[in-house]
Design a protein around this motif. Structure first.
Motif, PDB file in Angstrom:
ATOM      1  N   THR A   1      18.157   7.477   4.205  1.00 11.80           N
ATOM      2  CA  THR A   1      17.042   8.290   4.717  1.00 11.80           C
ATOM      3  C   THR A   1      16.009   8.565   3.630  1.00 11.80           C
ATOM      4  O   THR A   1      14.813   8.614   3.915  1.00 11.80           O
ATOM      5  CB  THR A   1      17.545   9.621   5.313  1.00 11.80           C
ATOM      6  N   LEU A   2      16.444   8.729   2.387  1.00 11.80           N
ATOM      7  CA  LEU A   2      15.511   8.928   1.278  1.00 11.80           C
ATOM      8  C   LEU A   2      14.707   7.652   1.049  1.00 11.80           C
ATOM      9  O   LEU A   2      13.489   7.694   0.898  1.00 11.80           O
ATOM     10  CB  LEU A   2      16.247   9.322  -0.004  1.00 11.80           C
ATOM     11  N   ASN A   3      15.383   6.517   1.052  1.00 10.94           N
ATOM     12  CA  ASN A   3      14.701   5.245   0.853  1.00 10.94           C
ATOM     13  C   ASN A   3      13.643   5.026   1.933  1.00 10.94           C
ATOM     14  O   ASN A   3      12.505   4.660   1.629  1.00 10.94           O
ATOM     15  CB  ASN A   3      15.724   4.102   0.841  1.00 10.94           C
ATOM     16  N   LEU A   4      13.992   5.284   3.183  1.00  3.67           N
ATOM     17  CA  LEU A   4      13.041   5.123   4.285  1.00  3.67           C
ATOM     18  C   LEU A   4      11.866   6.078   4.137  1.00  3.67           C
ATOM     19  O   LEU A   4      10.711   5.686   4.331  1.00  3.67           O
ATOM     20  CB  LEU A   4      13.739   5.346   5.627  1.00  3.67           C
ATOM     21  N   LEU A   5      12.133   7.313   3.766  1.00  2.75           N
ATOM     22  CA  LEU A   5      11.058   8.289   3.589  1.00  2.75           C
ATOM     23  C   LEU A   5      10.086   7.835   2.493  1.00  2.75           C
ATOM     24  O   LEU A   5       8.869   7.917   2.670  1.00  2.75           O
ATOM     25  CB  LEU A   5      11.617   9.676   3.251  1.00  2.75           C
ATOM     26  N   LEU A   6      10.597   7.344   1.388  1.00  6.49           N
ATOM     27  CA  LEU A   6       9.737   6.871   0.302  1.00  6.49           C
ATOM     28  C   LEU A   6       8.869   5.702   0.774  1.00  6.49           C
ATOM     29  O   LEU A   6       7.687   5.626   0.438  1.00  6.49           O
ATOM     30  CB  LEU A   6      10.568   6.473  -0.912  1.00  6.49           C
ATOM     31  N   GLN A   7       9.446   4.818   1.563  1.00  5.42           N
ATOM     32  CA  GLN A   7       8.680   3.698   2.121  1.00  5.42           C
ATOM     33  C   GLN A   7       7.559   4.214   3.017  1.00  5.42           C
ATOM     34  O   GLN A   7       6.411   3.761   2.923  1.00  5.42           O
ATOM     35  CB  GLN A   7       9.606   2.771   2.919  1.00  5.42           C
ATOM     36  N   GLN A   8       7.886   5.177   3.878  1.00  8.95           N
ATOM     37  CA  GLN A   8       6.898   5.725   4.812  1.00  8.95           C
ATOM     38  C   GLN A   8       5.790   6.472   4.088  1.00  8.95           C
ATOM     39  O   GLN A   8       4.608   6.329   4.431  1.00  8.95           O
ATOM     40  CB  GLN A   8       7.593   6.649   5.818  1.00  8.95           C
ATOM     41  N   LEU A   9       6.145   7.260   3.083  1.00 10.00           N
ATOM     42  CA  LEU A   9       5.131   8.019   2.341  1.00 10.00           C
ATOM     43  C   LEU A   9       4.220   7.089   1.547  1.00 10.00           C
ATOM     44  O   LEU A   9       3.007   7.317   1.467  1.00 10.00           O
ATOM     45  CB  LEU A   9       5.794   9.046   1.414  1.00 10.00           C
ATOM     46  N   ALA A  10       4.790   6.053   0.972  1.00 11.00           N
ATOM     47  CA  ALA A  10       3.975   5.076   0.235  1.00 11.00           C
ATOM     48  C   ALA A  10       2.972   4.432   1.185  1.00 11.00           C
ATOM     49  O   ALA A  10       1.782   4.335   0.864  1.00 11.00           O
ATOM     50  CB  ALA A  10       4.875   4.013  -0.402  1.00 11.00           C
ATOM     51  N   TRP A  11       3.437   4.015   2.336  1.00 11.78           N
ATOM     52  CA  TRP A  11       2.549   3.377   3.307  1.00 11.78           C
ATOM     53  C   TRP A  11       1.470   4.337   3.782  1.00 11.78           C
ATOM     54  O   TRP A  11       0.297   3.983   3.858  1.00 11.78           O
ATOM     55  CB  TRP A  11       3.372   2.849   4.480  1.00 11.78           C
ATOM     56  N   GLU A  12       1.859   5.574   4.073  1.00 11.68           N
ATOM     57  CA  GLU A  12       0.888   6.584   4.522  1.00 11.68           C
ATOM     58  C   GLU A  12      -0.214   6.779   3.483  1.00 11.68           C
ATOM     59  O   GLU A  12      -1.401   6.799   3.817  1.00 11.68           O
ATOM     60  CB  GLU A  12       1.598   7.915   4.787  1.00 11.68           C
ATOM     61  N   ALA A  13       0.161   6.920   2.238  1.00  9.31           N
ATOM     62  CA  ALA A  13      -0.832   7.120   1.176  1.00  9.31           C
ATOM     63  C   ALA A  13      -1.732   5.894   1.035  1.00  9.31           C
ATOM     64  O   ALA A  13      -2.942   6.029   0.838  1.00  9.31           O
ATOM     65  CB  ALA A  13      -0.134   7.426  -0.149  1.00  9.31           C
TER      66      ALA A  13
END
Length: 150
Positions: A121-133
């Motif tokens: 879940t942490l890995n997925l969140l980091l991926q999502q936040l990177a993409w959002e930014a």
């Protein structure tokens, strides 16, 4: 003031944005000038600072079990990153370099070596936040409809 103690946990999102905006504006203006002289978008921005603020906002709000305090992102007062911040920066670079979302990429070796952060879940969140930014910043060359990794 490099020897000054820093309390990373005391930082607010507003303070972080204010500090980041000073640097971000200067860099982005410089990139625009270069691109204007080149007559095309030859230089791109990788918004790691914005992604980091998004991550720290999640931590402040208590939404990340693997990262309960902002200090866990840093190994010292100078702000040298720990694994989660290194991985977040890597995902931002991946998005801009390959013009693709990092969402769906496998667990990085950085987390495989550090079992404390080997949390899907942490890995997925980091991926999502990177993409959002990245898709929010037009100087990345990305748009929200860029392909997502399958």
């Amino acid at each position: 003031e490099t020897r000054k103690a820093v309390n990373h946990n005391a930082a607010t999102v507003e303070e972080l944005r204010k500090q980041n905006d000073l640097y971000r504006r200067e860099i982005e203006n410089h990139v625009r000038e270069i691109n204007q002289r080149a007559g095309q978008q030859a230089v791109f921005v990788v918004p790691v600072g914005e992604a980091t603020i998004l991550l720290r906002e999640q931590i402040i709000q208590g939404k990340i079990r693997a990262l309960k305090v902002q200090w866990r992102l840093f190994r010292d007062d100078w702000g040298h990153p720990t694994s989660p911040l290194k991985v977040l920066a890597a995902y931002c670079h991946y998005a801009v370099l390959y013009k693709r979302s990092p969402v769906g990429l496998p667990m990085p070796e950085e987390f495989e070596k550090n079992q404390e952060f080997k949390v899907p879940t942490l890995n997925l969140l980091l991926q999502q936040l990177a993409w959002e930014a990245c898709v929010k910043n037009p100087l990345t060359g990305l748009s929200p409809d860029a392909p997502v990794v399958k």
